[in-house]
Design a protein around this motif. Structure first.
Motif, mmCIF file in Angstrom:
data_model
loop_
_atom_site.group_PDB
_atom_site.id
_atom_site.type_symbol
_atom_site.label_atom_id
_atom_site.label_comp_id
_atom_site.label_asym_id
_atom_site.label_seq_id
_atom_site.Cartn_x
_atom_site.Cartn_y
_atom_site.Cartn_z
ATOM 1 N N ALA A 158 0.844 -1.207 0.000
ATOM 2 C CA ALA A 158 0.000 0.000 0.000
ATOM 3 C C ALA A 158 0.875 1.253 0.000
ATOM 4 N N GLU A 159 1.956 1.241 0.770
ATOM 5 C CA GLU A 159 2.850 2.413 0.767
ATOM 6 C C GLU A 159 3.480 2.611 -0.608
ATOM 7 N N LEU A 160 3.898 1.508 -1.192
ATOM 8 C CA LEU A 160 4.606 1.600 -2.477
ATOM 9 C C LEU A 160 3.670 1.979 -3.622
ATOM 10 N N VAL A 161 2.438 1.472 -3.578
ATOM 11 C CA VAL A 161 1.517 1.691 -4.700
ATOM 12 C C VAL A 161 0.620 2.907 -4.465
ATOM 13 N N LEU A 162 -0.012 3.001 -3.290
ATOM 14 C CA LEU A 162 -0.993 4.076 -3.076
ATOM 15 C C LEU A 162 -0.306 5.417 -2.874
ATOM 16 N N LEU A 163 0.860 5.388 -2.213
ATOM 17 C CA LEU A 163 1.588 6.640 -1.996
ATOM 18 C C LEU A 163 2.726 6.823 -2.999
ATOM 19 N N GLY A 164 3.087 5.774 -3.694
ATOM 20 C CA GLY A 164 4.201 5.864 -4.643
ATOM 21 C C GLY A 164 5.503 6.185 -3.944
ATOM 22 N N GLU A 165 5.713 5.594 -2.763
ATOM 23 C CA GLU A 165 6.939 5.896 -2.017
ATOM 24 C C GLU A 165 8.128 5.153 -2.617
ATOM 25 N N PRO A 166 9.252 5.859 -2.831
ATOM 26 C CA PRO A 166 10.441 5.178 -3.373
ATOM 27 C C PRO A 166 11.023 4.215 -2.345
ATOM 28 N N PHE A 167 11.704 3.204 -2.826
ATOM 29 C CA PHE A 167 12.399 2.285 -1.916
ATOM 30 C C PHE A 167 13.732 1.910 -2.548
ATOM 31 N N SER A 168 14.612 1.378 -1.703
ATOM 32 C CA SER A 168 15.980 1.118 -2.162
ATOM 33 C C SER A 168 16.172 -0.366 -2.477
ATOM 34 N N ALA A 169 17.261 -0.644 -3.169
ATOM 35 C CA ALA A 169 17.622 -2.037 -3.458
ATOM 36 C C ALA A 169 17.756 -2.820 -2.148
ATOM 37 N N GLU A 170 18.316 -2.167 -1.117
ATOM 38 C CA GLU A 170 18.517 -2.847 0.162
ATOM 39 C C GLU A 170 17.173 -3.208 0.803
ATOM 40 N N GLN A 171 16.200 -2.270 0.712
ATOM 41 C CA GLN A 171 14.867 -2.587 1.256
ATOM 42 C C GLN A 171 14.226 -3.711 0.450
ATOM 43 N N ALA A 172 14.389 -3.639 -0.865
ATOM 44 C CA ALA A 172 13.811 -4.681 -1.726
ATOM 45 C C ALA A 172 14.369 -6.055 -1.349
ATOM 46 N N LEU A 173 15.663 -6.078 -1.008
ATOM 47 C CA LEU A 173 16.277 -7.355 -0.604
ATOM 48 C C LEU A 173 15.697 -7.828 0.728
ATOM 49 N N GLU A 174 15.604 -6.891 1.670
ATOM 50 C CA GLU A 174 15.083 -7.230 3.006
ATOM 51 C C GLU A 174 13.642 -7.745 2.906
ATOM 52 N N TRP A 175 12.864 -7.194 1.978
ATOM 53 C CA TRP A 175 11.455 -7.576 1.842
ATOM 54 C C TRP A 175 11.257 -8.821 0.991
ATOM 55 N N GLY A 176 12.321 -9.376 0.436
ATOM 56 C CA GLY A 176 12.188 -10.590 -0.367
ATOM 57 C C GLY A 176 11.756 -10.338 -1.800
ATOM 58 N N LEU A 177 11.927 -9.076 -2.236
ATOM 59 C CA LEU A 177 11.526 -8.731 -3.598
ATOM 60 C C LEU A 177 12.624 -9.051 -4.617
ATOM 61 N N ILE A 178 13.862 -9.057 -4.148
ATOM 62 C CA ILE A 178 14.993 -9.353 -5.031
ATOM 63 C C ILE A 178 15.913 -10.365 -4.341
ATOM 64 N N ASN A 179 16.880 -10.882 -5.111
ATOM 65 C CA ASN A 179 17.750 -11.943 -4.582
ATOM 66 C C ASN A 179 19.049 -11.461 -3.988
ATOM 67 N N GLY A 180 19.525 -10.303 -4.445
ATOM 68 C CA GLY A 180 20.823 -9.861 -3.942
ATOM 69 C C GLY A 180 21.138 -8.454 -4.394
ATOM 70 N N VAL A 181 22.159 -7.867 -3.740
ATOM 71 C CA VAL A 181 22.591 -6.505 -4.040
ATOM 72 C C VAL A 181 24.065 -6.556 -4.410
ATOM 73 N N GLY A 182 24.414 -5.898 -5.540
ATOM 74 C CA GLY A 182 25.813 -5.825 -5.953
ATOM 75 C C GLY A 182 26.394 -4.476 -5.563
ATOM 76 N N ALA A 183 27.699 -4.438 -5.334
ATOM 77 C CA ALA A 183 28.330 -3.193 -4.874
ATOM 78 C C ALA A 183 28.170 -2.068 -5.894
ATOM 79 N N ASP A 184 28.275 -2.411 -7.161
ATOM 80 C CA ASP A 184 28.101 -1.409 -8.217
ATOM 81 C C ASP A 184 27.446 -2.104 -9.420
ATOM 82 N N ALA A 185 27.257 -1.342 -10.496
ATOM 83 C CA ALA A 185 26.527 -1.900 -11.644
ATOM 84 C C ALA A 185 27.241 -3.127 -12.209
ATOM 85 N N GLU A 186 28.574 -3.024 -12.284
ATOM 86 C CA GLU A 186 29.352 -4.138 -12.857
ATOM 87 C C GLU A 186 29.220 -5.398 -12.004
#
Ligand code: COA
Length: 256
Positions: A158-186
């Protein structure tokens, strides 16, 4: 081996992995009609090409993608299921081989919702993700109204969709939305490619396993996508959306 399918979608095939790169860096890789069409073609070819076992999506420059090109939304809004954006979403939903994303920078709108259809997602440390649909007078697409609350829970969705609140790669990882975070693009791309190469060496049973993993929600995803698409096309014609989209292309905030 490197082939260039269109100027703004670059493809490179190696070790059974097709790397598909959104390449419009001066516009934050915002997706045009031609780019959706090229992406759809790339997925359809990959589906039928026995030399491709896995597809990895990434972006050029400092962004994954700023989402749908907003000028296109105004000039040539989608009008039916055959519109390039919906054909791309269908190809994404139906893609049977493993699909990965290396989110090298900011991801907006469909740049986030497409991740919900990837099997593995890696993102650059500090990358910002954003679902501004409601802020623009629009509604969720790509079955995100179904998949996002399932993944992150309703309160967060609801926060992400109804309010359009930005979130970070780190939050996405903590929430189980992604598998991992790399130090940089490469490093992020390397994380994705390492897993992709491993997946490409897996027996064909990997496709059966993917289908089984997705089976319980596949009908609901198809139905939700169709419903959202209808609403999305209607919303694009509303004064609220037209005002917000024009404000972006005219470099001003709504109300100014
Ligand atoms: N459609 C069209 N052009 C876009 C775009 C989009 N979705 N996203 C970025 N661009 C263009 C900008 O208009 C700008 O073009 P210009 O140099 O000709 O003015 C260029 O890309 C760089 O963007 P800018 O906004 O200056 O970069 P930034 O680093 O300050 O911000 C974003 C990056 C992605 C956060 C910001 O561009 C943005 O919010 N984009 C729109 C996202 C959006 O609402 N997408 C639609 C979702 S449905």
């Amino acid at each position: 081996m490197t082939d260039t399918s269109t100027r703004e979608i670059l493809t490179e095939r190696r070790d059974g992995v097709l790397l598909v790169r959104l390449h419009r860096p001066d516009k934050k890789n915002a997706l045009t009609l031609a780019m959706y069409a090229a992406l759809t073609t790339a997925l359809e070819h990959a589906a039928g090409d026995p030399s491709v076992g896995v597809v990895v999506l990434t972006g050029s420059g400092d962004s994954f993608t700023g989402g749908n090109d907003i000028a296109d939304f105004l000039a040539a809004p989608p009008t039916g299921v055959d519109s390039p954006v919906f054909r791309f979403l269908t190809a994404l939903r139906q893609f049977e081989k493993p699909l990965l994303a290396a989110v090298n920078g900011v991801a907006v709108g469909i740049g986030v919702t497409l991740l919900l259809h990837c099997d593995l997602v890696y993102a650059r440390a500090g990358a910002i993700l954003l679902l501004p649909f409601v802020n623009l007078g629009l509604c969720p697409e790509a079955a995100s109204s179904l998949l996002l609350p399932r993944l992150v829970g309703y309160p967060r969705a609801a926060e992400l969709v109804l309010l359009g609140e930005p979130f970070s790669a780190e939050q996405a990882l903590e929430w189980g939305l992604i598998n991992g975070v790399g130090a940089d693009a490469e490093a992020t791309l390397e994380l994705a490619l390492t897993k992709a190469r491993r997946l490409a060496r897996q027996p064909a049973a990997v496709r059966l396993a993917k289908a089984l993993l997705k089976r319980s929600e596949s009908d609901a995803v198809r139905e939700t996508m169709a419903l959202e698409s209808r609403h999305f096309m209607e919303q694009l014609r509303t004064p609220a959306a037209l005002t917000a989209l024009r404000a972006f292309v005219e470099h001003r905030r709504p109300g100014q």
